[in-house]
Write a protein that holds these residues in place. Structure first.
Motif, short mmCIF file in Angstrom:
data_model
loop_
_atom_site.label_atom_id
_atom_site.label_comp_id
_atom_site.label_asym_id
_atom_site.label_seq_id
_atom_site.Cartn_x
_atom_site.Cartn_y
_atom_site.Cartn_z
N TYR A 1 1.70 -8.32 12.51
CA TYR A 1 0.63 -9.32 12.52
C TYR A 1 0.93 -10.46 11.54
CZ TYR A 1 -1.76 -5.54 14.91
OH TYR A 1 -2.08 -4.55 15.80
N ASP A 2 0.54 -11.67 11.96
CA ASP A 2 0.62 -12.83 11.06
C ASP A 2 -0.50 -12.77 10.03
OD1 ASP A 2 2.67 -14.70 12.52
OD2 ASP A 2 1.34 -13.92 14.09
N ALA A 3 -1.66 -12.22 10.47
CA ALA A 3 -2.82 -12.15 9.57
C ALA A 3 -3.46 -10.78 9.69
CB ALA A 3 -3.84 -13.22 9.97
N ILE A 4 -3.77 -10.17 8.54
CA ILE A 4 -4.56 -8.92 8.54
C ILE A 4 -5.74 -9.14 7.61
CG2 ILE A 4 -4.61 -6.45 8.01
CD1 ILE A 4 -1.64 -6.26 8.65
N HIS A 5 -6.94 -8.82 8.12
CA HIS A 5 -8.14 -8.87 7.28
C HIS A 5 -8.71 -7.47 7.23
CE1 HIS A 5 -12.59 -9.00 6.98
NE2 HIS A 5 -12.31 -9.82 5.98
N VAL A 6 -9.09 -7.04 6.04
CA VAL A 6 -9.74 -5.74 5.90
C VAL A 6 -11.15 -6.00 5.39
CG1 VAL A 6 -9.59 -3.43 4.88
CG2 VAL A 6 -7.49 -4.68 5.44
N GLY A 7 -12.14 -5.51 6.13
CA GLY A 7 -13.54 -5.80 5.84
C GLY A 7 -14.24 -4.71 5.05
N ALA A 8 -13.46 -3.78 4.49
CA ALA A 8 -14.03 -2.70 3.67
C ALA A 8 -13.05 -2.43 2.54
CB ALA A 8 -14.22 -1.45 4.54
N ALA A 9 -13.59 -1.96 1.39
CA ALA A 9 -12.75 -1.85 0.20
C ALA A 9 -11.97 -0.54 0.17
CB ALA A 9 -13.61 -1.96 -1.05
N ALA A 10 -10.66 -0.65 0.02
CA ALA A 10 -9.77 0.50 -0.05
C ALA A 10 -9.51 0.85 -1.51
CB ALA A 10 -8.45 0.16 0.63
N PRO A 11 -9.36 2.16 -1.83
CA PRO A 11 -9.01 2.51 -3.22
C PRO A 11 -7.65 1.92 -3.59
CG PRO A 11 -9.25 4.50 -1.83
CD PRO A 11 -9.55 3.32 -0.96
N GLN A 12 -6.71 1.93 -2.64
CA GLN A 12 -5.47 1.17 -2.81
C GLN A 12 -5.05 0.63 -1.46
OE1 GLN A 12 -4.83 4.67 -4.42
NE2 GLN A 12 -5.04 5.35 -2.30
N ILE A 13 -4.08 -0.28 -1.47
CA ILE A 13 -3.69 -0.93 -0.21
C ILE A 13 -2.96 0.08 0.68
CG2 ILE A 13 -2.43 -2.84 0.85
CD1 ILE A 13 -2.63 -4.31 -1.85
N PRO A 14 -3.48 0.37 1.88
CA PRO A 14 -2.79 1.32 2.76
C PRO A 14 -1.39 0.84 3.14
CG PRO A 14 -5.05 0.94 3.53
CD PRO A 14 -4.75 -0.10 2.48
N GLU A 15 -0.42 1.73 2.97
CA GLU A 15 0.99 1.41 3.24
C GLU A 15 1.19 0.93 4.68
OE1 GLU A 15 4.46 0.46 2.06
OE2 GLU A 15 3.03 1.29 0.61
N ALA A 16 0.47 1.57 5.62
CA ALA A 16 0.64 1.21 7.04
C ALA A 16 0.31 -0.26 7.27
CB ALA A 16 -0.26 2.09 7.91
N LEU A 17 -0.65 -0.77 6.52
CA LEU A 17 -1.06 -2.17 6.73
C LEU A 17 0.03 -3.12 6.22
CD1 LEU A 17 -4.87 -2.04 5.91
CD2 LEU A 17 -3.73 -1.83 8.12
N ILE A 18 0.64 -2.77 5.09
CA ILE A 18 1.74 -3.61 4.57
C ILE A 18 2.90 -3.60 5.58
CG2 ILE A 18 3.45 -3.88 2.71
CD1 ILE A 18 1.36 -2.98 0.76
N GLU A 19 3.17 -2.40 6.13
CA GLU A 19 4.25 -2.30 7.12
C GLU A 19 3.99 -3.16 8.34
OE1 GLU A 19 4.89 1.82 8.23
OE2 GLU A 19 5.38 2.21 6.11
N GLN A 20 2.70 -3.24 8.76
CA GLN A 20 2.37 -3.97 9.99
C GLN A 20 2.23 -5.47 9.79
OE1 GLN A 20 -0.81 -1.85 12.12
NE2 GLN A 20 0.15 0.07 11.48
N LEU A 21 2.46 -5.93 8.56
CA LEU A 21 2.41 -7.36 8.28
C LEU A 21 3.77 -7.97 8.62
CD1 LEU A 21 0.23 -9.23 7.03
CD2 LEU A 21 1.23 -8.72 4.79
N LYS A 22 3.74 -9.08 9.34
CA LYS A 22 4.98 -9.76 9.73
C LYS A 22 5.58 -10.46 8.51
CE LYS A 22 4.85 -11.92 13.84
NZ LYS A 22 4.47 -12.97 14.81
N PRO A 23 6.90 -10.58 8.38
CA PRO A 23 7.44 -11.44 7.33
C PRO A 23 6.86 -12.85 7.51
CG PRO A 23 9.18 -10.10 8.30
CD PRO A 23 7.95 -9.89 9.15
N GLY A 24 6.34 -13.42 6.44
CA GLY A 24 5.62 -14.69 6.53
C GLY A 24 4.11 -14.47 6.72
N GLY A 25 3.72 -13.21 6.88
CA GLY A 25 2.31 -12.90 7.14
C GLY A 25 1.49 -12.73 5.87
#
Ligand code: SAH
Length: 215
Positions: free
Chosen positions: A144-168
């Motif tokens: 993804y170019d953009a990821i928005h998370v609408g709820a607070a995580a205790p830490q940033i989920p690794e899967a979400l960082i993985e699914q971010l596109k370079p430049g995202g």
């Protein structure tokens, strides 16, 4: 409401103003709420629709990553308001995906979007909302170019960082009692930089069971 957010300098981009004007918040706030009041509103299931100034701030932070044709993921899509805004920003050539773990909220969000200016994107398949645990993201349509998370995580989920596109870019509230809205940028070489934008207060990104049995 949009004019007020512009006056306060929360909305600077004309594109963000246009999209927030086009997606009527009144369709997304349950009856009895005050949709145009700058405050979060309860939507049931121990969740809230975020305040308009938070939706605006996140759209501003993500604007460059919500250009026509780009891909956006909205984790904890709730009412579907912001997912609908993303769909208008990226257009029919792009892809806006919402992930929400409460099936009833997913069903209502789809009904809301059907009445909104983003209905054509739901029909042509460039906007979809799925029932799933958002901590896993939505790998099917990554990166993804953009990821928005609408709820607070205790830490940033690794899967979400993985699914971010370079430049995202990802915007995510992190913390339990004290939370910071973090801006996570993945550079073209794959390295990740993280900065704090502002202090915030969101409902937790958690399991469905913990959310429904809170209080
Ligand atoms: N942006 C939404 C915010 C809703 S509140 C809006 O403005 O309408 C946060 C949402 O995250 C809630 O709907 C909650 O059900 C959802 N949520 C919390 N934990 C989740 C998880 N692990 N997976 C998916 N959704 C989650």
């Amino acid at each position: 409401m949009v004019e007020q957010l512009q006056r306060y300098g929360v909305i600077r981009s004309s594109k963000v103003a246009e999209v927030m004007e086009a997606i009527d918040r009144g369709l997304f706030v349950p009856s009895g709420g005050s949709p145009y009041f700058d405050s979060p509103m309860p939507i049931g299931y121990n969740a809230t629709i975020s305040a308009p100034h938070m939706h605006a701030a996140c759209l501003e932070l993500l604007e460059k990553n919500l250009q026509p044709g780009m891909r956006a993921l909205d984790v904890g899509s709730g009412t579907g308001y912001l997912t609908a805004c993303f769909a208008l920003m990226v257009g029919s050539e792009g892809r806006a995906v919402g992930v929400e773990h409460i099936p009833e909220l997913v069903a209502t969000s789809i009904e809301n979007i059907k009445k909104s200016a983003a209905a054509p994107m739901l029909n042509d398949g460039s906007l979809s909302i799925h029932i799933a645990d958002g901590r896993e993201g939505w790998p099917e349509l990554a990166p993804y170019d953009a990821i928005h998370v609408g709820a607070a995580a205790p830490q940033i989920p690794e899967a979400l960082i993985e699914q971010l596109k370079p430049g995202g870019r990802m915007v995510i509230p992190v913390g339990t009692i004290f939370q910071e809205l973090k801006v996570v940028d993945k550079k073209l070489d794959g390295t990740v930089s993280i900065r704090d934008e502002t202090s915030v207060r969101y409902v937790p990104l958690t399991s469905k069971e913990s959310q429904l049995h809170a209080n």
